[in-house]
Design a protein around this motif. Structure first.
Motif, PDB file in Angstrom:
ATOM      1  N   GLY A 285      -4.970 -29.560 -12.186  1.00 48.83           N
ATOM      2  CA  GLY A 285      -6.544 -30.355 -12.892  1.00 48.83           C
ATOM      3  C   GLY A 285      -7.127 -30.746 -12.127  1.00 48.83           C
ATOM      4  N   VAL A 286      -7.693 -30.274 -10.627  1.00 49.21           N
ATOM      5  CA  VAL A 286      -8.230 -31.058  -9.602  1.00 49.21           C
ATOM      6  C   VAL A 286     -10.132 -31.536 -10.760  1.00 49.21           C
ATOM      7  N   LYS A 287     -10.130 -32.341 -10.450  1.00 53.61           N
ATOM      8  CA  LYS A 287     -11.171 -33.249 -10.570  1.00 53.61           C
ATOM      9  C   LYS A 287     -12.653 -32.544 -10.096  1.00 53.61           C
ATOM     10  N   ALA A 288     -12.545 -32.046  -8.703  1.00 53.64           N
ATOM     11  CA  ALA A 288     -14.180 -31.589  -8.242  1.00 53.64           C
ATOM     12  C   ALA A 288     -13.416 -30.459  -6.620  1.00 53.64           C
ATOM     13  N   VAL A 289     -14.259 -29.351  -7.145  1.00 54.62           N
ATOM     14  CA  VAL A 289     -13.879 -28.295  -6.277  1.00 54.62           C
ATOM     15  C   VAL A 289     -15.280 -28.383  -5.152  1.00 54.62           C
ATOM     16  N   ILE A 290     -15.000 -28.212  -3.710  1.00 57.23           N
ATOM     17  CA  ILE A 290     -16.315 -27.883  -3.085  1.00 57.23           C
ATOM     18  C   ILE A 290     -16.001 -26.623  -2.523  1.00 57.23           C
ATOM     19  N   THR A 291     -17.220 -26.130  -2.236  1.00 58.81           N
ATOM     20  CA  THR A 291     -17.420 -24.582  -2.297  1.00 58.81           C
ATOM     21  C   THR A 291     -18.372 -24.335  -1.391  1.00 58.81           C
ATOM     22  N   ASP A 292     -18.907 -23.504  -0.525  1.00 60.18           N
ATOM     23  CA  ASP A 292     -19.222 -22.825  -0.084  1.00 60.18           C
ATOM     24  C   ASP A 292     -20.844 -22.094  -1.110  1.00 60.18           C
ATOM     25  N   ARG A 293     -19.714 -21.458  -2.072  1.00 64.41           N
ATOM     26  CA  ARG A 293     -20.349 -20.947  -3.484  1.00 64.41           C
ATOM     27  C   ARG A 293     -20.958 -21.252  -4.691  1.00 64.41           C
ATOM     28  N   PRO A 294     -21.418 -22.326  -4.640  1.00 67.04           N
ATOM     29  CA  PRO A 294     -21.137 -22.913  -5.947  1.00 67.04           C
ATOM     30  C   PRO A 294     -21.965 -21.605  -7.240  1.00 67.04           C
ATOM     31  N   ALA A 295     -22.597 -20.846  -7.107  1.00 70.99           N
ATOM     32  CA  ALA A 295     -23.377 -20.114  -8.052  1.00 70.99           C
ATOM     33  C   ALA A 295     -22.163 -19.045  -8.737  1.00 70.99           C
ATOM     34  N   TYR A 296     -21.172 -18.566  -7.359  1.00 71.48           N
ATOM     35  CA  TYR A 296     -20.396 -17.892  -7.717  1.00 71.48           C
ATOM     36  C   TYR A 296     -18.657 -18.291  -8.426  1.00 71.48           C
ATOM     37  N   VAL A 297     -19.007 -19.931  -7.679  1.00 71.35           N
ATOM     38  CA  VAL A 297     -17.738 -20.706  -8.561  1.00 71.35           C
ATOM     39  C   VAL A 297     -17.894 -20.777 -10.247  1.00 71.35           C
ATOM     40  N   LEU A 298     -19.436 -21.702 -10.678  1.00 66.81           N
ATOM     41  CA  LEU A 298     -19.884 -22.303 -11.826  1.00 66.81           C
ATOM     42  C   LEU A 298     -19.574 -20.938 -12.559  1.00 66.81           C
ATOM     43  N   ASP A 299     -19.819 -19.417 -12.403  1.00 68.54           N
ATOM     44  CA  ASP A 299     -20.181 -18.277 -13.444  1.00 68.54           C
ATOM     45  C   ASP A 299     -18.722 -17.760 -13.295  1.00 68.54           C
ATOM     46  N   LEU A 300     -17.288 -18.308 -12.422  1.00 69.80           N
ATOM     47  CA  LEU A 300     -16.560 -18.141 -12.979  1.00 69.80           C
ATOM     48  C   LEU A 300     -16.159 -18.467 -13.546  1.00 69.80           C
ATOM     49  N   LEU A 301     -16.486 -19.965 -13.405  1.00 66.99           N
ATOM     50  CA  LEU A 301     -16.326 -20.946 -14.686  1.00 66.99           C
ATOM     51  C   LEU A 301     -16.641 -21.277 -16.625  1.00 66.99           C
ATOM     52  N   ASP A 302     -17.660 -20.135 -16.313  1.00 69.16           N
ATOM     53  CA  ASP A 302     -18.140 -19.682 -17.570  1.00 69.16           C
ATOM     54  C   ASP A 302     -17.322 -18.765 -18.516  1.00 69.16           C
ATOM     55  N   GLY A 303     -16.867 -18.170 -16.943  1.00 65.84           N
ATOM     56  CA  GLY A 303     -15.771 -16.920 -17.679  1.00 65.84           C
ATOM     57  C   GLY A 303     -14.884 -17.092 -18.240  1.00 65.84           C
ATOM     58  N   LYS A 304     -14.617 -18.193 -17.374  1.00 66.48           N
ATOM     59  CA  LYS A 304     -12.936 -19.222 -18.335  1.00 66.48           C
ATOM     60  C   LYS A 304     -12.784 -19.453 -19.718  1.00 66.48           C
ATOM     61  N   ASP A 305     -14.215 -20.629 -19.595  1.00 66.13           N
ATOM     62  CA  ASP A 305     -14.471 -21.154 -20.883  1.00 66.13           C
ATOM     63  C   ASP A 305     -15.011 -20.176 -22.173  1.00 66.13           C
ATOM     64  N   ALA A 306     -15.267 -19.196 -21.482  1.00 62.43           N
ATOM     65  CA  ALA A 306     -16.007 -18.562 -22.807  1.00 62.43           C
ATOM     66  C   ALA A 306     -14.373 -17.215 -23.365  1.00 62.43           C
ATOM     67  N   THR A 307     -13.400 -17.488 -22.320  1.00 64.23           N
ATOM     68  CA  THR A 307     -11.796 -16.860 -22.581  1.00 64.23           C
ATOM     69  C   THR A 307     -11.313 -18.007 -24.070  1.00 64.23           C
ATOM     70  N   ALA A 308     -11.266 -18.725 -22.810  1.00 60.97           N
ATOM     71  CA  ALA A 308     -11.013 -19.693 -23.692  1.00 60.97           C
ATOM     72  C   ALA A 308     -10.907 -20.231 -25.353  1.00 60.97           C
ATOM     73  N   GLY A 309     -12.315 -20.338 -25.087  1.00 62.24           N
ATOM     74  CA  GLY A 309     -12.576 -19.966 -26.219  1.00 62.24           C
ATOM     75  C   GLY A 309     -12.536 -19.326 -27.350  1.00 62.24           C
TER      76      GLY A 309
END
Length: 268
Positions: A244-268
């Motif tokens: 339940g982490v509130k913020a992830v600090i990453t060198d690869r923001p585009a990659y992590v945003l894509d991963l989150l979008d994919g997980k949202d789509a799967t969950a939806g």
């Protein structure tokens, strides 16, 4: 995916693909959709806060000079981007150097860039210690936040440090600015939990969370939100989602945003 989607914060900008702490790296992060930007700040010899991680410039600008002994005008003459792609001259795809994007970046310029942006973007500012200037770093930082009106409730800025004393200084100077107590070693948590403010955020490294599986739960059970660094792989992101982490600090923001979008789509 759980109900909490973490904020994606670009570590030193989109620093996987761009020279860290340059305006180019931060613009790339904003273009990718990063919801937050992370930077480290150090004070120059003439009192300017610049976005630089190391105490000297050997790694990022081929200079032995320490930031604290160097004036801003001298830093402005240095090349802060070539180290990232030393073969750029041979690469037809490499962007052309641009002094506005590739020189040393002052905190003031970064804050003004974010303040002028067309959507809310948060900024996580880490003060580095020990430093020869001690508490002057935090005083100058709060001055900069006041300059853009970010010392008030609802500020998009937060201050992070491994130094409890540094965060206490900020709390006294600007009590409405959120604070993040960074943790490098899990063994320090038992002591820190008794010292930090009730509403302080806690920022452990992903390595500690991975190697000490109970640490994340101990922190959240104590009532603190988690902001985790530096999250660059899907497995690391999955662990953060589980906690339940509130913020992830990453060198690869585009990659992590894509991963989150994919997980949202799967969950939806």
């Amino acid at each position: 995916m759980g109900s909490v989607r973490p904020q994606v914060v670009a570590h030193r900008g989109a620093s996987h693909d761009n020279a860290e702490h340059t305006l180019r790296a931060y613009v790339a992060a904003l273009d990718a959709g990063a919801e937050g930007l992370e930077c480290d700040v150090r004070l120059t010899a003439d009192g300017h806060l610049v976005c630089v991680h190391d105490r000297d410039l050997r790694r990022t600008a081929s200079s032995r000079a320490a930031i604290s002994n160097t004036e801003l005008a001298e830093l402005d003459q240095l090349d802060f981007h070539s180290w990232k792609n030393p073969w750029a001259d041979l690469d037809d795809e490499a962007p052309d150097p641009d002094d506005r994007l590739d020189k040393v970046l002052t905190l003031r310029t970064l804050l003004e860039t974010v303040a002028d942006y067309d959507r809310r973007v948060e900024v996580a500012i880490e003060t580095k210690h020990p430093t020869r200037y001690g508490g002057l770093v935090e005083r100058r930082l709060v001055d900069q936040l006041r300059h853009v009106g970010w010392d008030r409730p609802g500020s998009p800025a937060r201050v992070m440090s491994f130094s409890w004393t540094a965060l206490q200084r900020v709390e006294r100077l600007a009590p409405d600015v959120p604070l993040v107590m960074l943790i490098e070693h899990s063994r320090n948590w038992s002591m820190l939990r008794r010292m930090i403010g009730r509403d302080w955020i806690v920022g452990p490294g992903i390595k500690e969370l991975t190697e000490h599986p109970r640490l994340g739960r101990r922190i959240t059970r104590a009532g603190h939100d988690l902001h985790v660094w530096t999250v660059n792989t899907e497995a690391q992101l999955d662990l953060c989602l589980e906690l339940g982490v509130k913020a992830v600090i990453t060198d690869r923001p585009a990659y992590v945003l894509d991963l989150l979008d994919g997980k949202d789509a799967t969950a939806g």
